[in-house]
Design an enzyme around this catalytic site. Structure first.
Site, PDB file in Angstrom:
ATOM      1  N   GLY A  12       0.813  -1.223   0.000  1.00  0.00           N
ATOM      2  CA  GLY A  12       0.000   0.000   0.000  1.00  0.00           C
ATOM      3  C   GLY A  12       0.839   1.263   0.000  1.00  0.00           C
ATOM      4  N   ALA A  13       1.966   1.220  -0.697  1.00  0.00           N
ATOM      5  CA  ALA A  13       2.889   2.370  -0.651  1.00  0.00           C
ATOM      6  C   ALA A  13       2.712   3.321  -1.834  1.00  0.00           C
ATOM      7  CB  ALA A  13       4.335   1.896  -0.556  1.00  0.00           C
ATOM      8  N   ARG A  15       0.552   5.563  -1.977  1.00  0.00           N
ATOM      9  CA  ARG A  15       0.193   6.882  -1.420  1.00  0.00           C
ATOM     10  C   ARG A  15       0.124   6.791   0.116  1.00  0.00           C
ATOM     11  NH1 ARG A  15      -6.280   6.459  -2.930  1.00  0.00           N
ATOM     12  NH2 ARG A  15      -6.839   5.534  -0.925  1.00  0.00           N
ATOM     13  N   ASP A  63      -3.405  -7.225  -6.020  1.00  0.00           N
ATOM     14  CA  ASP A  63      -4.422  -7.173  -4.958  1.00  0.00           C
ATOM     15  C   ASP A  63      -3.973  -8.076  -3.807  1.00  0.00           C
ATOM     16  OD1 ASP A  63      -6.635  -7.333  -3.335  1.00  0.00           O
ATOM     17  OD2 ASP A  63      -8.035  -7.849  -4.943  1.00  0.00           O
ATOM     18  N   ASN A  90       1.274  -2.492   5.498  1.00  0.00           N
ATOM     19  CA  ASN A  90       0.581  -1.216   5.643  1.00  0.00           C
ATOM     20  C   ASN A  90      -0.745  -1.159   4.891  1.00  0.00           C
ATOM     21  OD1 ASN A  90       0.430   1.941   5.809  1.00  0.00           O
ATOM     22  ND2 ASN A  90       0.473   1.459   3.617  1.00  0.00           N
ATOM     23  N   SER A 150      -3.986   0.011  13.962  1.00  0.00           N
ATOM     24  CA  SER A 150      -4.770   1.245  14.109  1.00  0.00           C
ATOM     25  C   SER A 150      -5.237   1.352  15.550  1.00  0.00           C
ATOM     26  CB  SER A 150      -6.002   1.156  13.206  1.00  0.00           C
ATOM     27  OG  SER A 150      -6.900   2.194  13.506  1.00  0.00           O
ATOM     28  N   TYR A 163     -13.848  -3.159  10.109  1.00  0.00           N
ATOM     29  CA  TYR A 163     -12.512  -2.546  10.129  1.00  0.00           C
ATOM     30  C   TYR A 163     -11.858  -2.788  11.492  1.00  0.00           C
ATOM     31  CZ  TYR A 163      -8.900   1.107   9.726  1.00  0.00           C
ATOM     32  OH  TYR A 163      -7.702   1.800   9.689  1.00  0.00           O
ATOM     33  N   LYS A 167      -8.441  -4.963  12.372  1.00  0.00           N
ATOM     34  CA  LYS A 167      -7.265  -4.366  13.013  1.00  0.00           C
ATOM     35  C   LYS A 167      -6.928  -5.069  14.325  1.00  0.00           C
ATOM     36  CE  LYS A 167      -6.157  -1.423   9.863  1.00  0.00           C
ATOM     37  NZ  LYS A 167      -4.860  -1.488   9.184  1.00  0.00           N
ATOM     38  N   ILE A 196      -4.376  10.166  11.189  1.00  0.00           N
ATOM     39  CA  ILE A 196      -3.284  10.560  10.296  1.00  0.00           C
ATOM     40  C   ILE A 196      -3.889  11.167   9.037  1.00  0.00           C
ATOM     41  CG2 ILE A 196      -1.185   9.780   9.116  1.00  0.00           C
ATOM     42  CD1 ILE A 196      -1.161   9.193  12.179  1.00  0.00           C
TER      43      ILE A 196
HETATM   44  N1  LIG Z   1      -5.070   7.470   7.980  1.00  0.00           N
HETATM   45  C1  LIG Z   1      -5.310   7.148   9.232  1.00  0.00           C
HETATM   46  O1  LIG Z   1      -5.761   7.966  10.041  1.00  0.00           O
HETATM   47  C2  LIG Z   1      -5.035   5.761   9.729  1.00  0.00           C
HETATM   48  C3  LIG Z   1      -5.215   5.518  11.085  1.00  0.00           C
HETATM   49  C4  LIG Z   1      -4.954   4.254  11.585  1.00  0.00           C
HETATM   50  C5  LIG Z   1      -4.535   3.263  10.735  1.00  0.00           C
HETATM   51  N2  LIG Z   1      -4.370   3.502   9.405  1.00  0.00           N
HETATM   52  C6  LIG Z   1      -3.921   2.378   8.569  1.00  0.00           C
HETATM   53  O2  LIG Z   1      -2.766   2.746   7.851  1.00  0.00           O
HETATM   54  C7  LIG Z   1      -2.720   2.059   6.614  1.00  0.00           C
HETATM   55  C8  LIG Z   1      -2.538   3.063   5.486  1.00  0.00           C
HETATM   56  O3  LIG Z   1      -3.613   3.975   5.520  1.00  0.00           O
HETATM   57  P1  LIG Z   1      -3.678   5.334   4.679  1.00  0.00           P
HETATM   58  O4  LIG Z   1      -4.380   6.312   5.509  1.00  0.00           O
HETATM   59  O5  LIG Z   1      -2.347   5.640   4.096  1.00  0.00           O
HETATM   60  O6  LIG Z   1      -4.705   4.860   3.526  1.00  0.00           O
HETATM   61  P2  LIG Z   1      -4.758   5.180   1.972  1.00  0.00           P
HETATM   62  O7  LIG Z   1      -6.116   4.754   1.535  1.00  0.00           O
HETATM   63  O8  LIG Z   1      -4.316   6.576   1.690  1.00  0.00           O
HETATM   64  O9  LIG Z   1      -3.656   4.188   1.377  1.00  0.00           O
HETATM   65  C9  LIG Z   1      -3.832   2.783   1.374  1.00  0.00           C
HETATM   66  C10 LIG Z   1      -3.010   2.167   0.258  1.00  0.00           C
HETATM   67  O10 LIG Z   1      -3.302   0.773   0.221  1.00  0.00           O
HETATM   68  C11 LIG Z   1      -3.574   0.389  -1.118  1.00  0.00           C
HETATM   69  N3  LIG Z   1      -4.483  -0.753  -1.172  1.00  0.00           N
HETATM   70  C12 LIG Z   1      -5.810  -0.749  -0.917  1.00  0.00           C
HETATM   71  N4  LIG Z   1      -6.328  -1.974  -1.138  1.00  0.00           N
HETATM   72  C13 LIG Z   1      -5.310  -2.766  -1.540  1.00  0.00           C
HETATM   73  C14 LIG Z   1      -5.226  -4.124  -1.943  1.00  0.00           C
HETATM   74  N5  LIG Z   1      -6.307  -4.900  -1.993  1.00  0.00           N
HETATM   75  N6  LIG Z   1      -4.021  -4.622  -2.303  1.00  0.00           N
HETATM   76  C15 LIG Z   1      -2.909  -3.822  -2.300  1.00  0.00           C
HETATM   77  N7  LIG Z   1      -2.941  -2.519  -1.941  1.00  0.00           N
HETATM   78  C16 LIG Z   1      -4.126  -1.999  -1.565  1.00  0.00           C
HETATM   79  C17 LIG Z   1      -4.211   1.639  -1.738  1.00  0.00           C
HETATM   80  O11 LIG Z   1      -4.167   1.619  -3.157  1.00  0.00           O
HETATM   81  C18 LIG Z   1      -3.394   2.751  -1.116  1.00  0.00           C
HETATM   82  O12 LIG Z   1      -2.232   3.033  -1.872  1.00  0.00           O
HETATM   83  C19 LIG Z   1      -4.036   1.271   6.524  1.00  0.00           C
HETATM   84  O13 LIG Z   1      -3.809  -0.062   6.923  1.00  0.00           O
HETATM   85  C20 LIG Z   1      -4.925   1.977   7.517  1.00  0.00           C
HETATM   86  O14 LIG Z   1      -5.910   1.127   8.036  1.00  0.00           O
HETATM   87  C21 LIG Z   1      -4.608   4.734   8.879  1.00  0.00           C
END
Ligand SMILES: NC(=O)c1ccc[n+]([C@@H]2O[C@H](COP(=O)([O-])OP(=O)(O)OC[C@H]3O[C@@H](n4cnc5c(N)ncnc54)[C@H](O)[C@@H]3O)[C@@H](O)[C@H]2O)c1
Length: 259
Positions: A12-13, A15, A63, A90, A150, A163, A167, A196
């Site tokens: 998930g890198a 973005r 995926d 991630n 999370s 969700y 987690k 975040i």
């Molecule tokens: N943003 C927050 O406040 C927050 C808080 C707690 C935890 N998190 C966790 O941090 C991680 C990243 O979150 P984020 O905010 O950067 O989210 P985001 O949606 O900006 O990024 C997630 C990335 O994962 C990729 N992704 C989604 N489904 C996928 C799949 N099936 N296979 C491969 N890649 C896939 C997306 O394309 C994207 O690049 C997640 O696990 C999220 O649950 C985020």
């Protein structure tokens, strides 16, 4: 063929937090392998930024929920780099539509669980086996696995129960692999992000601006991908090598109980 520098896999890198983590690990000198469902064209700007660090970057569109994609990814990374030193789990999704636990559907449950929990578990299994082989062949390897869970692994939000369950499951994945892999000196850690600022949360920006302003988090600001990335960097530094299964809250103190 095995490249000289450490190799970090970050799911998930394309973005968000994952991009921040990849950027930091590239700054730390790692070659990067990205596993993301987003087509590379849509991540062009971030990939370009990452390439500026001068480290090898390998992008794989796949995926996490699909066994075939996970398997192909591992094969391609090994062909490309010949080693894996760091795995950052991630990638994760929120439910497509928030639904109360009294109404949510099996479809939504499966969507979230298949990516966040099942996908993460089996990718970890596959990469842990690669890491074990490396350590057995060369005891200088000190691989690390870092799970991004999370605050939802312990805080209840009934409007996105699937969700939260996924987690909470990640937190058990941390314990299980920390336990199982300890004999190979493969340490496993978990980071629990708070709120975040990323694409995932910008849809609820106003709501969180208000809550943070009112004191939801002791440290009154949004977190940023860089906050998580720095914690990952510390775990990967080897400075915590006598710790495994450890959890760090990167949440501005959200987890504190206050009176
Ligand atoms: N943003 C927050 O406040 C927050 C808080 C707690 C935890 N998190 C966790 O941090 C991680 C990243 O979150 P984020 O905010 O950067 O989210 P985001 O949606 O900006 O990024 C997630 C990335 O994962 C990729 N992704 C989604 N489904 C996928 C799949 N099936 N296979 C491969 N890649 C896939 C997306 O394309 C994207 O690049 C997640 O696990 C999220 O649950 C985020």
């Amino acid at each position: 063929m095995m490249i000289e520098q450490k190799v970090a896999v970050v799911t998930g890198a394309a973005r968000g937090i994952g991009h921040g983590v990849a950027l930091q690990l590239a700054k730390d000198g790692c070659a990067i392998a990205i596993f993301d469902i987003l087509e590379p064209k849509k991540a062009e700007k971030n990939i370009k930024e990452l390439k500026k660090e001068g480290q090898p970057i390998f992008y794989f569109q796949g995926d996490l929920a699909q066994s075939k994609d996970r398997c192909n990814f591992c094969k391609r990374v090994m062909k490309e780099y010949g080693r894996i030193d760091i795995l950052v789990n991630n990638a994760g999704v929120a439910p497509r539509i928030r639904m109360d636990i009294l109404e949510t559907t099996e479809e939504s449950f499966d969507f979230v669980m298949n990516i966040n929990l099942k996908g993460t578990f089996f990718l970890t299994q596959a990469i842990a086996n690669i890491m074990v082989r490396q350590v057995v062949e060369d005891s200088d390897f000190e691989p690390k696995i870092i799970n991004i869970s999370s605050l939802s692994s312990y805080a209840s939000t009934p409007a996105r129960g699937e969700y939260c369950i996924s987690k909470a499951g990640i937190s058990m994945i941390t314990k299980l692999f920390a336990d199982r892999l300890s004999e190979y000196s493969i340490n496993v850690y978990e980071i629990r992000p708070g709120i975040i600022y990323t694409d995932m949360t910008k849809v609820v920006k106003d709501k969180y601006n208000k809550l943070i302003g009112e004191g939801l988090t002791p440290i009154k600001r949004w977190g940023y991908p860089q906050d998580i990335a720095q914690a990952v960097s510390v775990f990967c530094s080897g400075k915590l090598n006598f710790s495994t299964g450890e959890v760090v809250n990167v949440d501005g103190g959200f987890h504190l109980r206050r009176l």
